[in-house]
Design a protein around this motif. Structure first.
Motif, PDB file in Angstrom:
ATOM      1  N   LEU A   1      15.758  -9.044 -10.224  1.00 19.63           N
ATOM      2  CA  LEU A   1      14.753  -8.229 -10.877  1.00 19.63           C
ATOM      3  C   LEU A   1      13.444  -8.371 -10.145  1.00 19.63           C
ATOM      4  O   LEU A   1      12.948  -9.486  -9.967  1.00 19.63           O
ATOM      5  N   TYR A   2      12.886  -7.263  -9.682  1.00 20.49           N
ATOM      6  CA  TYR A   2      11.606  -7.260  -8.985  1.00 20.49           C
ATOM      7  C   TYR A   2      10.568  -6.548  -9.833  1.00 20.49           C
ATOM      8  O   TYR A   2      10.855  -5.494 -10.397  1.00 20.49           O
ATOM      9  N   ILE A   3       9.388  -7.142  -9.919  1.00 20.09           N
ATOM     10  CA  ILE A   3       8.284  -6.555 -10.673  1.00 20.09           C
ATOM     11  C   ILE A   3       7.136  -6.271  -9.720  1.00 20.09           C
ATOM     12  O   ILE A   3       6.663  -7.183  -9.037  1.00 20.09           O
ATOM     13  N   PHE A   4       6.702  -5.043  -9.677  1.00 21.59           N
ATOM     14  CA  PHE A   4       5.628  -4.611  -8.775  1.00 21.59           C
ATOM     15  C   PHE A   4       4.407  -4.270  -9.604  1.00 21.59           C
ATOM     16  O   PHE A   4       4.494  -3.470 -10.534  1.00 21.59           O
ATOM     17  N   GLN A   5       3.276  -4.861  -9.232  1.00 20.79           N
ATOM     18  CA  GLN A   5       2.090  -4.756 -10.064  1.00 20.79           C
ATOM     19  C   GLN A   5       0.893  -4.241  -9.272  1.00 20.79           C
ATOM     20  O   GLN A   5       0.701  -4.587  -8.100  1.00 20.79           O
ATOM     21  N   ASP A   6       0.101  -3.399  -9.924  1.00 20.74           N
ATOM     22  CA  ASP A   6      -1.103  -2.858  -9.312  1.00 20.74           C
ATOM     23  C   ASP A   6      -2.055  -3.991  -8.954  1.00 20.74           C
ATOM     24  O   ASP A   6      -2.312  -4.879  -9.762  1.00 20.74           O
ATOM     25  N   LYS A   7      -2.599  -3.938  -7.759  1.00 19.00           N
ATOM     26  CA  LYS A   7      -3.493  -4.981  -7.286  1.00 19.00           C
ATOM     27  C   LYS A   7      -4.754  -5.084  -8.126  1.00 19.00           C
ATOM     28  O   LYS A   7      -5.347  -6.143  -8.266  1.00 19.00           O
ATOM     29  N   ALA A   8      -5.175  -3.961  -8.724  1.00 19.51           N
ATOM     30  CA  ALA A   8      -6.419  -3.947  -9.492  1.00 19.51           C
ATOM     31  C   ALA A   8      -6.287  -4.686 -10.807  1.00 19.51           C
ATOM     32  O   ALA A   8      -7.289  -5.043 -11.421  1.00 19.51           O
TER      33      ALA A   8
ATOM     34  N   GLN B 209       0.853  -1.179   0.000  1.00 22.31           N
ATOM     35  CA  GLN B 209       0.000   0.000   0.000  1.00 22.31           C
ATOM     36  C   GLN B 209       0.887   1.226   0.000  1.00 22.31           C
ATOM     37  O   GLN B 209       1.696   1.416   0.890  1.00 22.31           O
ATOM     38  N   GLY B 210       0.729   2.074  -1.000  1.00 24.21           N
ATOM     39  CA  GLY B 210       1.528   3.291  -1.069  1.00 24.21           C
ATOM     40  C   GLY B 210       0.643   4.513  -0.984  1.00 24.21           C
ATOM     41  O   GLY B 210      -0.319   4.622  -1.723  1.00 24.21           O
ATOM     42  N   PRO B 211       0.895   5.443  -0.080  1.00 24.56           N
ATOM     43  CA  PRO B 211       0.051   6.619   0.066  1.00 24.56           C
ATOM     44  C   PRO B 211       0.035   7.463  -1.200  1.00 24.56           C
ATOM     45  O   PRO B 211       1.073   7.803  -1.743  1.00 24.56           O
ATOM     46  N   GLY B 212      -1.169   7.756  -1.673  1.00 28.45           N
ATOM     47  CA  GLY B 212      -1.304   8.587  -2.856  1.00 28.45           C
ATOM     48  C   GLY B 212      -1.007   7.875  -4.151  1.00 28.45           C
ATOM     49  O   GLY B 212      -1.100   8.452  -5.216  1.00 28.45           O
ATOM     50  N   LEU B 213      -0.623   6.625  -4.079  1.00 30.35           N
ATOM     51  CA  LEU B 213      -0.239   5.901  -5.278  1.00 30.35           C
ATOM     52  C   LEU B 213      -1.077   4.655  -5.479  1.00 30.35           C
ATOM     53  O   LEU B 213      -0.815   3.863  -6.365  1.00 30.35           O
ATOM     54  N   GLY B 214      -2.080   4.449  -4.638  1.00 29.00           N
ATOM     55  CA  GLY B 214      -2.975   3.320  -4.824  1.00 29.00           C
ATOM     56  C   GLY B 214      -2.417   2.039  -4.265  1.00 29.00           C
ATOM     57  O   GLY B 214      -1.307   1.959  -3.759  1.00 29.00           O
ATOM     58  N   SER B 215      -3.201   1.011  -4.357  1.00 32.26           N
ATOM     59  CA  SER B 215      -2.796  -0.302  -3.871  1.00 32.26           C
ATOM     60  C   SER B 215      -1.984  -1.007  -4.933  1.00 32.26           C
ATOM     61  O   SER B 215      -2.372  -1.063  -6.087  1.00 32.26           O
ATOM     62  N   VAL B 216      -0.859  -1.506  -4.551  1.00 32.51           N
ATOM     63  CA  VAL B 216       0.052  -2.111  -5.516  1.00 32.51           C
ATOM     64  C   VAL B 216       0.347  -3.544  -5.113  1.00 32.51           C
ATOM     65  O   VAL B 216       0.652  -3.819  -3.968  1.00 32.51           O
ATOM     66  N   THR B 217       0.217  -4.453  -6.079  1.00 29.51           N
ATOM     67  CA  THR B 217       0.574  -5.846  -5.838  1.00 29.51           C
ATOM     68  C   THR B 217       1.979  -6.078  -6.359  1.00 29.51           C
ATOM     69  O   THR B 217       2.317  -5.640  -7.452  1.00 29.51           O
ATOM     70  N   HIS B 218       2.791  -6.802  -5.603  1.00 36.59           N
ATOM     71  CA  HIS B 218       4.175  -6.996  -6.002  1.00 36.59           C
ATOM     72  C   HIS B 218       4.473  -8.456  -6.262  1.00 36.59           C
ATOM     73  O   HIS B 218       4.182  -9.297  -5.443  1.00 36.59           O
ATOM     74  N   LYS B 219       5.060  -8.688  -7.400  1.00 34.41           N
ATOM     75  CA  LYS B 219       5.551 -10.016  -7.703  1.00 34.41           C
ATOM     76  C   LYS B 219       7.045  -9.910  -7.938  1.00 34.41           C
ATOM     77  O   LYS B 219       7.501  -8.983  -8.585  1.00 34.41           O
ATOM     78  N   SER B 220       7.787 -10.830  -7.377  1.00 37.35           N
ATOM     79  CA  SER B 220       9.234 -10.774  -7.513  1.00 37.35           C
ATOM     80  C   SER B 220       9.710 -11.858  -8.466  1.00 37.35           C
ATOM     81  O   SER B 220       9.356 -13.012  -8.324  1.00 37.35           O
ATOM     82  N   THR B 221      10.506 -11.455  -9.440  1.00 42.20           N
ATOM     83  CA  THR B 221      11.076 -12.405 -10.378  1.00 42.20           C
ATOM     84  C   THR B 221      12.583 -12.280 -10.324  1.00 42.20           C
ATOM     85  O   THR B 221      13.116 -11.191 -10.509  1.00 42.20           O
ATOM     86  N   TRP B 222      13.278 -13.368 -10.032  1.00 42.75           N
ATOM     87  CA  TRP B 222      14.743 -13.332 -10.008  1.00 42.75           C
ATOM     88  C   TRP B 222      15.257 -13.739 -11.378  1.00 42.75           C
ATOM     89  O   TRP B 222      15.051 -14.854 -11.826  1.00 42.75           O
ATOM     90  N   ALA B 223      15.931 -12.815 -12.038  1.00 46.02           N
ATOM     91  CA  ALA B 223      16.345 -13.073 -13.405  1.00 46.02           C
ATOM     92  C   ALA B 223      17.582 -13.959 -13.469  1.00 46.02           C
ATOM     93  O   ALA B 223      17.628 -14.906 -14.238  1.00 46.02           O
ATOM     94  N   LEU B 224      18.562 -13.649 -12.655  1.00 45.73           N
ATOM     95  CA  LEU B 224      19.838 -14.337 -12.796  1.00 45.73           C
ATOM     96  C   LEU B 224      20.414 -14.689 -11.431  1.00 45.73           C
ATOM     97  O   LEU B 224      20.783 -13.812 -10.665  1.00 45.73           O
ATOM     98  N   GLY B 225      20.460 -15.951 -11.107  1.00 45.80           N
ATOM     99  CA  GLY B 225      21.161 -16.432  -9.924  1.00 45.80           C
ATOM    100  C   GLY B 225      20.770 -15.767  -8.625  1.00 45.80           C
ATOM    101  O   GLY B 225      21.612 -15.503  -7.784  1.00 45.80           O
ATOM    102  N   ALA B 226      19.477 -15.489  -8.439  1.00 52.24           N
ATOM    103  CA  ALA B 226      19.097 -14.669  -7.298  1.00 52.24           C
ATOM    104  C   ALA B 226      18.894 -15.455  -6.019  1.00 52.24           C
ATOM    105  O   ALA B 226      18.963 -14.891  -4.954  1.00 52.24           O
ATOM    106  N   ARG B 227      18.614 -16.727  -6.101  1.00 51.57           N
ATOM    107  CA  ARG B 227      18.268 -17.465  -4.894  1.00 51.57           C
ATOM    108  C   ARG B 227      19.510 -17.952  -4.138  1.00 51.57           C
ATOM    109  O   ARG B 227      19.390 -18.548  -3.092  1.00 51.57           O
TER     110      ARG B 227
END
Length: 449
Positions: free
Chosen positions: A441-448, A5-23
């Protein structure tokens, strides 16, 4: 999926994608992401790394059986764009690191993108194949040539379905035009030309011609000892093919009109904010250097990023920016230590959302800042693997500059300057943000969505 939840920026859904050797805790320098770019439709997301590789992610289509899969990006294609080279005349190693990626507007089934390292720009074609031809007359199914004298009947080859194959092939290679390191490429709105900029020159290329380019900006002095500034970023106007802008290490932004002269050494406009004498210090010139410049989608405004702030300029007003957003002002007292560990020279990027109503840029400790231009509110978020639990709530973060620290605040003295978000990208139409944090690489997506 992570929810924030970001003030003034709406509700945001976050999905994380590791592109290269992240784990894994161990990662190679070649895995560090060096650029991030959405395609014009937003369905594809390209990243480049220090190992010269380009990884393209494709957005999943809506699936009724998986309602939350809409907006997820999965690996679509990976290819080696650049290899390390050696300039024998100058005894200079040329890194394979991808400095910039720019998509061309899609005009057919295939996609095209430009990628560049320090010296060479390449045009890549990304295409799909899901059929193959069988039944040739002159060769067998295994590819071996047949004896022409044993062919007794004429066969018509037929197309048969096959597993989808994504191919990346280099269509053009634009080389040998830059003496210094390329820091920017930008595709023109005429879709026929693009620019490439290095520390002292900007060249104009035609996408179909690789053996020559036109020098349109040259700030190299006759005597290099008189050099006082370098070009840090350059971009074409999104609608006017004759207008371009470039920024310098002195904090100035110059707008050029190619209709006025072939060589744009004399700018049409110069945007520069007068320095406050009371804040003058040894580090003033370093922190005023502009690391990124971006036109708004409308073409009315442009945004610049220096070390401590993001500024929004109206193209009709050169004297001062219409907006100044402080990114990490609390670091002003830490400039001496940041100079000693070279962090003061970090080049942060910035980007607009699709409607030009908000901007995003990165900071240290894997923090990134979002500013809503309409409500004048902002939010600080953190991209980290610890906060990447599926559909968890990601809370806004605050940095405590001094005094008593609250429970949910981060002390400025505990910031990890090795964890930094330099590269960000915003979906051209939707509230989806991609940020690169070292090799993640992290991808953050609007919940709507």
């Amino acid at each position: 999926m992570l929810v924030c939840q970001g003030p003034g920026l709406g509700s945001v859904t976050h999905k994380s994608t590791w592109a290269l050797g992240a784990r894994t805790k161990k990662w190679l320098l070649a895995d560090v992401i060096s650029t991030v770019e959405f395609s014009h439709s937003g369905d594809l997301l390209a990243t480049g790394d220090k190992g010269g590789r380009v990884v393209i992610f494709q957005r999943e289509q809506e699936n009724k059986s998986r309602p939350h899969s809409r907006g997820e990006y999965n690996v679509y294609s990976t290819f080696q764009s650049h290899e390390p080279e050696f300039d024998y005349l100058k005894s200079l190693e040329i890194e394979e690191k991808i400095n910039k990626i720019r998509w061309l507007p899609q005009q057919g089934a295939a996609r095209f993108l430009l990628s560049t390292n320090d010296k060479t720009v390449k045009l890549w074609k990304i295409s799909e194949r899901d059929k193959r031809a069988e039944g040739y007359n002159l060769k067998d199914e295994d590819g071996r040539l047949r004896d022409p004298f044993r062919i007794t009947a004429l066969r018509v080859p037929i197309l048969k379905p096959m597993d989808l194959m994504v191919e990346a092939s280099p269509r053009r290679i634009f080389a040998n035009a830059h003496t210094y390191h390329i820091n920017s490429i930008s595709v023109n709105s005429d879709h026929e030309t693009y620019l490439s900029a290095d520390d002292l020159r900007i060249n104009l290329w035609h996408l179909e011609i690789t053996d020559r380019s036109f020098n349109i900006v040259d700030i190299k002095p006759a005597n290099m000892e008189e050099l006082t500034e370098v070009i840090t970023a350059a971009e074409f106007h999104p609608h006017q093919c004759n207008v371009l802008v470039y920024s310098s290490s002195k904090g100035t932004i110059r707008l050029c009109d190619m209709r006025s002269s072939a060589l744009c050494d004399r700018h049409s406009k110069c945007f520069e904010e007068p320095e406050d004498p009371s804040r003058r210090s040894f580090f003033s010139e370093i922190i005023s250097s502009v690391s990124d410049v971006k036109f708004s989608h409308s073409g009315r405004y442009m945004m610049t990023r220096d070390y401590l702030s993001v500024k929004v300029w109206d193209l009709n007003m050169e004297s001062r920016p219409v907006e100044t957003h402080q990114v990490h002002e609390y670091l002003r007292s830490k400039l001496c230590s940041l100079y000693e560990n070279d962090c003061i020279f970090d080049k942060f990027e910035c980007c607009w959302n699709g409607s030009d109503s908000a901007v995003v840029t990165g900071s240290y400790n894997n923090l990134f800042r979002m500013f809503d231009r309409t409500t004048r509110r902002d939010v600080t978020l953190q991209a980290s693997r610890e906060n990447s639990k599926p559909r968890a709530s990601l809370k806004p973060r605050r940095v405590c500059a001094g005094g008593k620290r609250k429970k949910d605040e981060v002390s400025v003295d505990s910031l990890d300057f090795s964890k930094k978000i330099l590269h960000t990208a915003w979906h051209p139409a939707e509230n989806i943000i991609a940020v690169a944090a070292t090799n993640n690489l992290y991808i953050f997506q609007d919940k709507a969505n």
